[in-house]
Design a protein around this motif. Structure first.
Motif, short mmCIF file in Angstrom:
data_model
loop_
_atom_site.label_atom_id
_atom_site.label_comp_id
_atom_site.label_asym_id
_atom_site.label_seq_id
_atom_site.Cartn_x
_atom_site.Cartn_y
_atom_site.Cartn_z
N GLY A 156 -2.32 6.91 1.68
CA GLY A 156 -3.59 7.36 1.12
C GLY A 156 -3.51 8.83 0.76
O GLY A 156 -2.87 9.60 1.46
N LEU A 183 0.83 -1.21 0.00
CA LEU A 183 0.00 0.00 0.00
C LEU A 183 0.86 1.25 0.00
O LEU A 183 1.86 1.32 0.71
CB LEU A 183 -0.88 0.06 1.25
CG LEU A 183 -2.04 -0.90 1.39
CD1 LEU A 183 -2.89 -0.48 2.59
CD2 LEU A 183 -2.89 -0.95 0.13
N SER A 221 -14.34 0.96 -3.51
CA SER A 221 -14.03 1.48 -2.18
C SER A 221 -15.32 1.48 -1.37
O SER A 221 -16.37 1.82 -1.92
CB SER A 221 -13.48 2.89 -2.33
OG SER A 221 -13.16 3.42 -1.08
N ILE A 244 -10.87 5.55 1.28
CA ILE A 244 -9.94 4.61 0.66
C ILE A 244 -9.95 4.85 -0.85
O ILE A 244 -11.01 4.85 -1.48
CB ILE A 244 -10.34 3.15 0.97
CG1 ILE A 244 -10.58 2.98 2.48
CG2 ILE A 244 -9.28 2.17 0.46
CD1 ILE A 244 -10.99 1.58 2.90
N ASP A 245 -8.78 5.04 -1.40
CA ASP A 245 -8.61 5.37 -2.81
C ASP A 245 -9.23 4.31 -3.72
O ASP A 245 -8.91 3.12 -3.60
CB ASP A 245 -7.09 5.45 -3.07
CG ASP A 245 -6.76 6.11 -4.40
OD1 ASP A 245 -7.56 5.96 -5.34
OD2 ASP A 245 -5.69 6.75 -4.46
N TRP A 253 -7.17 1.57 -5.29
CA TRP A 253 -6.65 0.45 -4.52
C TRP A 253 -7.34 -0.87 -4.86
O TRP A 253 -7.10 -1.88 -4.23
CB TRP A 253 -6.74 0.73 -3.01
CG TRP A 253 -5.74 1.75 -2.53
CD1 TRP A 253 -4.96 2.55 -3.30
CD2 TRP A 253 -5.41 2.07 -1.17
NE1 TRP A 253 -4.17 3.36 -2.51
CE2 TRP A 253 -4.42 3.08 -1.20
CE3 TRP A 253 -5.84 1.60 0.08
CZ2 TRP A 253 -3.87 3.63 -0.04
CZ3 TRP A 253 -5.30 2.14 1.23
CH2 TRP A 253 -4.31 3.14 1.18
N LYS A 254 -8.18 -0.86 -5.89
CA LYS A 254 -8.88 -2.12 -6.22
C LYS A 254 -7.91 -3.19 -6.70
O LYS A 254 -8.20 -4.37 -6.60
CB LYS A 254 -10.02 -1.88 -7.20
CG LYS A 254 -9.65 -1.56 -8.62
CD LYS A 254 -10.91 -1.79 -9.48
CE LYS A 254 -10.59 -1.52 -10.93
NZ LYS A 254 -11.28 -0.33 -11.43
N LEU A 265 -5.10 -3.60 -5.22
CA LEU A 265 -4.25 -3.88 -4.06
C LEU A 265 -5.02 -4.57 -2.94
O LEU A 265 -4.54 -4.66 -1.82
CB LEU A 265 -3.67 -2.56 -3.52
CG LEU A 265 -2.70 -1.81 -4.45
CD1 LEU A 265 -2.35 -0.44 -3.87
CD2 LEU A 265 -1.42 -2.61 -4.68
N THR A 266 -6.21 -5.07 -3.25
CA THR A 266 -6.97 -5.72 -2.17
C THR A 266 -6.35 -7.08 -1.84
O THR A 266 -5.66 -7.69 -2.65
CB THR A 266 -8.43 -5.96 -2.58
OG1 THR A 266 -8.44 -6.85 -3.71
CG2 THR A 266 -9.15 -4.67 -2.94
N PRO A 283 -7.66 -2.32 2.25
CA PRO A 283 -8.62 -2.80 1.26
C PRO A 283 -8.65 -4.33 1.26
O PRO A 283 -7.62 -4.97 1.05
CB PRO A 283 -8.05 -2.26 -0.06
CG PRO A 283 -6.56 -2.20 0.16
CD PRO A 283 -6.34 -2.02 1.64
#
Ligand code: GLC
Ligand code: CA
Length: 535
Positions: free
Chosen positions: A377, A374, A413, A426-427, A430-431, A433-434, A407
């Motif tokens: 943010g 991560l 998010s 939550i950015d 970041w999808k 980075l889950t 995430p």
């Protein structure tokens, strides 16, 4: 026969409870949320978790403003949730370390309320640092809070109280035996509930000297203590030698008394790790003398550039310094107080450095989310909650960026963190980075950490020594390479932004990113990468 205590080489996973997992949809992580995800933590391959504060608190400083150190804040659950958490962790063979915050209480603590009510000269005020104003009405001295602004706040009757941090965090007077007794009670309270150790917040701050004296350069001192302010190194070091409120010799006697308590829990291997930013660096080792605490954080890598000379020096120095007290170093690339390593040095660089550091002797700390790679943010000022931001009118952006919730799953998010609105946004980016995405991707940062932690256990357990094989400081001068041997493993890091060739030796078992090309007797290391090879 004495076996190695669990913490000596442990990898400890730091959880910021508010940002880990929300079980009830109020937008804030909580203890049941942690418990329900401990299997994820165990699968990562760490040995222990460290929980940042979850105690009763008005939350002016992310819970480091404690109003009751022996209870759970309702936002996180209750004591029975904590017992469930600890049972589950132990079932999964994870040790549990909790924070203890001895430098200050919250102004909402019953003691501070009693001190306000009781008035000047009372035993209640003596638990804190209350002083009369100077004849001209100014505070007792000119110290500056670590969060900006004066270190003193005046109460209605004209007295001032000292707070090294936020005005809602009055410093405790450790010369008062009631303070000492109360903390012993708190230690025993959590030990009796089964915790395996403590992270001691601001461990170097408990004893203050010369409270009635001004510092000759309070602004310089304040800048020197702030890592985000650039300053000439000599000047910074000189100022850091003059801090009247940190690293006073009196703190050590406190830790000697704590150690007796820890050791009285026979068979439990209780450990404590000190947060002690001290200067000169050798002073940090005093906190881990055999009759004091067990570990001291090493903050060098939190700010280290991705540079071989710098890394070679700080790593060599940490190992040498801790060896003087027969302790092992600790390593951390990120925590809740500093920018995340992926943002600070870059994605590939942070993967390489993580794999490099996880091969070093001693204990390593991983800040939740670091294993996902991560970044910090991106936040709007309106979202920020850090007192450092609020007390400097936004001049210091503060630490919220590192504290954005994790995430977990899904395309949108807040990615399964909560069914409500997360306390920090939550950015949407970041999808990728889950946990869900990274779990399935063999090349993900998550799977890199898992592999490194598995291989560390297999090959490096009990190997206390490492030897540099090649670095910019060695005879064989090669730019942008660091190589060391530890036990059966050779660890090689290419710090260059281009690929580099090295002698092939043994079998490559881990690579931080990219892929290795074999050219006859040579290996071509990808840019910004680290490999472990077995020979
Ligand atoms: C420590 C904590 C930090 C907190 C400060 C005051 O440095 O890590 O988060 O703000 O102490 O308690
Ligand atoms: Ca919650």
């Amino acid at each position: 026969m004495t076996s190695t205590p669990w913490w000596k080489e442990a990898v400890i996973y730091q959880i910021y409870p508010r940002s880990f997992f929300d079980s009830n949809g109020d937008g804030e992580g909580d203890l049941p949320g942690i418990t329900s995800h401990l299997d994820y933590v165990q699968k990562l391959g760490v040995d222990a978790i460290w929980l940042s504060p979850f105690y009763t608190s008005p939350n002016k400083d992310g819970g480091y403003d404690v109003a009751n150190p022996r209870d759970v804040d309702p936002r996180f659950g209750n004591l029975s949730d904590f017992e469930t958490l600890i049972d589950r962790a132990h079932e999964l063979s994870l040790r549990v370390v909790v924070d203890i915050v001895p430098n200050h209480f919250s102004d909402r603590h019953a003691w501070f309320q009693a001190a306000l009510a009781a008035g000047p000269g009372s035993p209640e005020r003596n638990r804190f640092h209350f002083y009369d104003a100077n004849p001209d009405g100014t505070p007792p001295n000119n110290w500056i809070s670590l969060f900006g602004g004066p270190s003193w706040t005046q109460v209605e009757d004209g007295q001032y109280y000292l707070h090294l941090f936020d005005s809602s965090q009055p410093d405790l007077n450790w010369e008062n035996n009631e303070v000492r007794d109360d903390f012993e009670k708190t230690l025993r309270f959590w030990l009796d509930l089964g915790v395996d150790g403590f992270r001691v917040d601001v461990a170097h701050g408990l004893v203050k000297e010369n409270i009635r004296e001004n510092h000759p350069d309070p602004q310089g001192l304040s800048d020197a203590l702030r890592l985000d302010v650039d300053m000439d190194i000599e000047k910074r070091n000189a100022l850091l030698m003059s801090v009247p409120f940190f690293d006073r010799q009196g703190v050590h006697e406190i830790y000697r008394s704590w150690r007796k308590i820890f050791d009285s829990y026979i068979g439990r291997e209780i450990m404590a790790v000190a947060e002690a930013w001290v200067h000169p660096p050798i002073n940090a080792t005093l906190y881990v003398r055999p009759d004091e605490l067990h570990q001291v954080f090493n903050f060098d890598l939190l700010t280290a550039p991705f540079d071989e000379d710098f890394l070679f020096d700080v790593i060599s120095r940490s190992i040498a310094l801790t060896a003087t007290v027969k302790a092992l170093p600790t390593w951390a690339l990120s925590n809740h107080d500093s920018p995340r390593v992926a943002s600070r040095i870059g994605d590939a660089q942070s993967r390489a450095l993580a794999v490099f550091v996880l091969a070093l002797p001693g204990s390593a700390y991983v800040f939740a989310g670091q294993e996902l790679g991560l970044p910090d943010g991106k936040l709007r000022d309106a979202d920020r909650q850090d007192p450092a931001f609020l007390r400097t009118n936004g001049e210091v952006k503060g630490r919220d960026g590192a504290r954005v919730p994790l995430p977990w799953s899904g395309e949108q998010s807040p990615f399964g963190f909560t069914t409500g609105t997360p306390w920090l946004p939550i950015d949407p980016l970041w999808k990728s980075l889950t946990v869900e995405v990274e779990d399935l991707d063999p090349q993900s940062t998550l799977n890199l950490y898992r592999q490194a932690l598995t291989l560390r256990k297999i090959h490096l357990t009990g190997v206390e020594q490492m030897q540099w094989l090649q670095s910019s400081n060695s005879e064989v001068k090669s730019a942008n390479l660091l190589i060391f041997q530890r036990g059966p493993l050779q660890i090689t890091m290419n710090l260059a932004e281009h690929a580099q060739e090295i002698e092939a030796k043994g079998q490559v078992i881990l690579i931080s990113s990219g892929s290795l090309e074999v050219h006859g007797e040579k290996w071509l290391l990808p840019p910004y990468s680290c490999i472990w090879s077995l020979n």
